[in-house]
Design an enzyme around this catalytic site. Structure first.
Site, PDB file in Angstrom:
ATOM      1  N   SER A  15       0.809  -1.221   0.000  1.00 32.41           N
ATOM      2  CA  SER A  15       0.000   0.000   0.000  1.00 32.41           C
ATOM      3  C   SER A  15       0.843   1.274   0.000  1.00 32.41           C
ATOM      4  O   SER A  15       0.510   2.223  -0.719  1.00 32.41           O
ATOM      5  CB  SER A  15      -0.966  -0.002   1.188  1.00 32.41           C
ATOM      6  OG  SER A  15      -1.914  -1.018   1.015  1.00 32.41           O
ATOM      7  N   LYS A  64      -9.503  -5.801  10.452  1.00 29.59           N
ATOM      8  CA  LYS A  64     -10.627  -5.354   9.623  1.00 29.59           C
ATOM      9  C   LYS A  64     -11.961  -5.327  10.386  1.00 29.59           C
ATOM     10  O   LYS A  64     -12.854  -4.570  10.036  1.00 29.59           O
ATOM     11  CB  LYS A  64     -10.754  -6.245   8.381  1.00 29.59           C
ATOM     12  CG  LYS A  64      -9.638  -6.024   7.354  1.00 29.59           C
ATOM     13  CD  LYS A  64      -9.863  -6.877   6.117  1.00 29.59           C
ATOM     14  CE  LYS A  64      -8.781  -6.630   5.082  1.00 29.59           C
ATOM     15  NZ  LYS A  64      -9.001  -7.389   3.844  1.00 29.59           N
TER      16      LYS A  64
HETATM   17  P1  NAP Z   1      -9.772 -15.737   5.522  1.00 30.48           P
HETATM   18  O1  NAP Z   1     -10.905 -14.916   6.012  1.00 30.48           O
HETATM   19  O2  NAP Z   1      -8.822 -16.324   6.483  1.00 30.48           O
HETATM   20  O3  NAP Z   1     -10.399 -16.946   4.634  1.00 30.48           O
HETATM   21  C1  NAP Z   1      -9.586 -17.961   4.131  1.00 30.48           C
HETATM   22  C2  NAP Z   1     -10.392 -18.862   3.205  1.00 30.48           C
HETATM   23  O4  NAP Z   1      -9.493 -19.802   2.609  1.00 30.48           O
HETATM   24  C3  NAP Z   1     -11.475 -19.673   3.903  1.00 30.48           C
HETATM   25  O5  NAP Z   1     -12.576 -19.804   3.033  1.00 30.48           O
HETATM   26  C4  NAP Z   1     -10.767 -21.020   4.138  1.00 30.48           C
HETATM   27  O6  NAP Z   1     -11.676 -22.106   4.178  1.00 30.48           O
HETATM   28  C5  NAP Z   1      -9.952 -21.126   2.874  1.00 30.48           C
HETATM   29  N1  NAP Z   1      -8.800 -22.007   3.050  1.00 30.48           N
HETATM   30  C6  NAP Z   1      -7.628 -21.700   3.693  1.00 30.48           C
HETATM   31  N2  NAP Z   1      -6.792 -22.753   3.640  1.00 30.48           N
HETATM   32  C7  NAP Z   1      -7.437 -23.737   2.955  1.00 30.48           C
HETATM   33  C8  NAP Z   1      -7.084 -25.058   2.565  1.00 30.48           C
HETATM   34  N3  NAP Z   1      -5.901 -25.579   2.858  1.00 30.48           N
HETATM   35  N4  NAP Z   1      -7.976 -25.779   1.847  1.00 30.48           N
HETATM   36  C9  NAP Z   1      -9.182 -25.258   1.527  1.00 30.48           C
HETATM   37  N5  NAP Z   1      -9.585 -23.995   1.867  1.00 30.48           N
HETATM   38  C10 NAP Z   1      -8.714 -23.259   2.579  1.00 30.48           C
HETATM   39  O7  NAP Z   1      -8.889 -14.931   4.483  1.00 30.48           O
HETATM   40  P2  NAP Z   1      -9.279 -13.652   3.611  1.00 30.48           P
HETATM   41  O8  NAP Z   1      -8.960 -12.433   4.362  1.00 30.48           O
HETATM   42  O9  NAP Z   1     -10.641 -13.822   3.070  1.00 30.48           O
HETATM   43  O10 NAP Z   1      -8.181 -13.747   2.428  1.00 30.48           O
HETATM   44  C11 NAP Z   1      -8.228 -14.771   1.454  1.00 30.48           C
HETATM   45  C12 NAP Z   1      -7.130 -14.558   0.432  1.00 30.48           C
HETATM   46  O11 NAP Z   1      -7.375 -13.369  -0.323  1.00 30.48           O
HETATM   47  C13 NAP Z   1      -5.739 -14.375   1.050  1.00 30.48           C
HETATM   48  O12 NAP Z   1      -4.812 -15.078   0.254  1.00 30.48           O
HETATM   49  C14 NAP Z   1      -5.492 -12.880   0.947  1.00 30.48           C
HETATM   50  O13 NAP Z   1      -4.108 -12.555   0.880  1.00 30.48           O
HETATM   51  C15 NAP Z   1      -6.190 -12.579  -0.357  1.00 30.48           C
HETATM   52  N6  NAP Z   1      -6.595 -11.173  -0.519  1.00 30.48           N
HETATM   53  C16 NAP Z   1      -6.167 -10.518  -1.621  1.00 30.48           C
HETATM   54  C17 NAP Z   1      -6.566  -9.218  -1.838  1.00 30.48           C
HETATM   55  C18 NAP Z   1      -6.105  -8.500  -3.073  1.00 30.48           C
HETATM   56  O14 NAP Z   1      -6.361  -7.300  -3.192  1.00 30.48           O
HETATM   57  N7  NAP Z   1      -5.460  -9.191  -4.006  1.00 30.48           N
HETATM   58  C19 NAP Z   1      -7.398  -8.568  -0.918  1.00 30.48           C
HETATM   59  C20 NAP Z   1      -7.820  -9.263   0.213  1.00 30.48           C
HETATM   60  C21 NAP Z   1      -7.402 -10.574   0.402  1.00 30.48           C
HETATM   61  P3  NAP Z   1     -12.389 -22.544   5.567  1.00 30.48           P
HETATM   62  O15 NAP Z   1     -13.565 -21.651   5.733  1.00 30.48           O
HETATM   63  O16 NAP Z   1     -12.761 -23.956   5.318  1.00 30.48           O
HETATM   64  O17 NAP Z   1     -11.360 -22.376   6.657  1.00 30.48           O
END
Ligand code: NAP
Length: 275
Positions: A15, A64
């Site tokens: 950022s 958040k």
């Molecule tokens: P979060 O709330 O922790 O959610 C993680 C998700 O991934 C859950 O649905 C979880 O499933 C699933 N998951 C994790 N490990 C897994 C595995 N081994 N097998 C199957 N499912 C798995 O995370 P978040 O904040 O939503 O972020 C998710 C991703 O988006 C991250 O990689 C983050 O860096 C990325 N992101 C990118 C941006 C961007 O601008 N590019 C912005 C925000 C976030 P369960 O519900 O079953 O645990």
């Protein structure tokens, strides 16, 4: 200081590189910094930024949700998602927004040339990012199927976001085999981060898909590599990050910087870290 991103850890955040380039493009003097902040420091840090006349605060993991209790106003999106990633200056305190979903949709349409209204879309994941992406897609008229490892979390997402379906959009719990009938696929899980694992079987990918992977470490994930081989259009998570930052600028300053210079600045920062 004109702005800051708060989180913990936060030193990896792109950022500052993105915002400082946005300020340069707008001819604005000011610095945007990364501030490592734990939950018990949020109140004091926000007060300090307010007193310093800061205009822009971004919020990343794990704050958040925590930050919400310190805001005077929170928009409908952020309220439904129970997650805020963007603070703008209101009359009497900070206002909260969530720009992840809108940023994802901007990347799908601008970089991926996707048509969202009426599209069959798969959202992988049911965490904060997946909720924001699903909400943005269904409010634009997409038919969204949510696929998640933990079924109850996918069901909770659908219940929470259902009322935002608009323009003919719909939202259901789905299965990864639905990818075969979809034209949009968004990976909003953390699968693929610093690994070569893909959340989808390569054989389910096809050339009618636009695929966005929210993961951007590595920039070219296994999902995107497999998608390219299948002839799909692919968009990396850095574009989503850039697009959601542009949305943040709109809330905070009322202007939206061009995307490409921000991307170049973020790539330059990543390259400098590899030296
Ligand atoms: P979060 O709330 O922790 O959610 C993680 C998700 O991934 C859950 O649905 C979880 O499933 C699933 N998951 C994790 N490990 C897994 C595995 N081994 N097998 C199957 N499912 C798995 O995370 P978040 O904040 O939503 O972020 C998710 C991703 O988006 C991250 O990689 C983050 O860096 C990325 N992101 C990118 C941006 C961007 O601008 N590019 C912005 C925000 C976030 P369960 O519900 O079953 O645990």
């Amino acid at each position: 200081m004109l702005g800051a991103v708060l989180g913990s850890p936060v030193s990896h955040s792109l950022s500052p590189a993105i915002y400082n380039e946005a300020f340069r493009l707008q001819g604005i003097e000011g610095v945007y910094s990364a501030i490592n902040c734990e939950a018990n420091d949020v109140a004091g840090t926000l007060q300090h930024l307010w007193d310093s006349q800061a205009q822009a605060v971004s919020v990343t993991m794990p704050l958040k949700e925590e930050v919400i209790k310190y805001l005077v106003q929170i928009d409908d999106n952020a309220q439904t998602l129970n997650a805020v990633n963007c603070l703008s200056r209101g009359n009497n305190g900070w206002n909260g927004h969530n720009t992840d979903g809108d940023g994802c949709c901007d990347a799908l349409t601008e970089q991926g040339k996707a048509t969202i209204s009426g599209a069959n879309a798969i959202v992988l994941g049911a965490g904060g990012t997946a909720r924001s992406v699903a909400l943005a897609l269904v409010s634009r008229g997409a038919h969204v199927a949510v696929v998640n490892r933990t079924l109850s979390k996918a069901e909770d997402l659908v219940n929470r976001v259902q009322r935002f379906c608009a323009n003919g959009g719909s939202l259901v719990v789905g299965h990864s085999s639905h990818v075969r009938d979809a034209s949009i696929l968004v990976n909003a899980t953390s699968i693929g981060m610093n690994s070569t694992i893909s959340p989808v079987e390569a054989t389910d990918l096809h050339s009618r898909l636009v695929i966005l992977d929210a993961v951007y470490q590595p920039m070219k994930t296994q999902l995107l590599t497999d998608g390219e081989k299948a002839g799909a259009r692919t968009i990396d998570g850095l574009w989503m990050l850039i697009q959601q930052a542009r949305r943040q600028c709109l809330h905070q300053f009322g202007w939206k910087p061009d995307a490409q210079p921000l991307r170049t600045a973020a790539e330059r920062e990543l390259a400098s870290r590899q030296k």
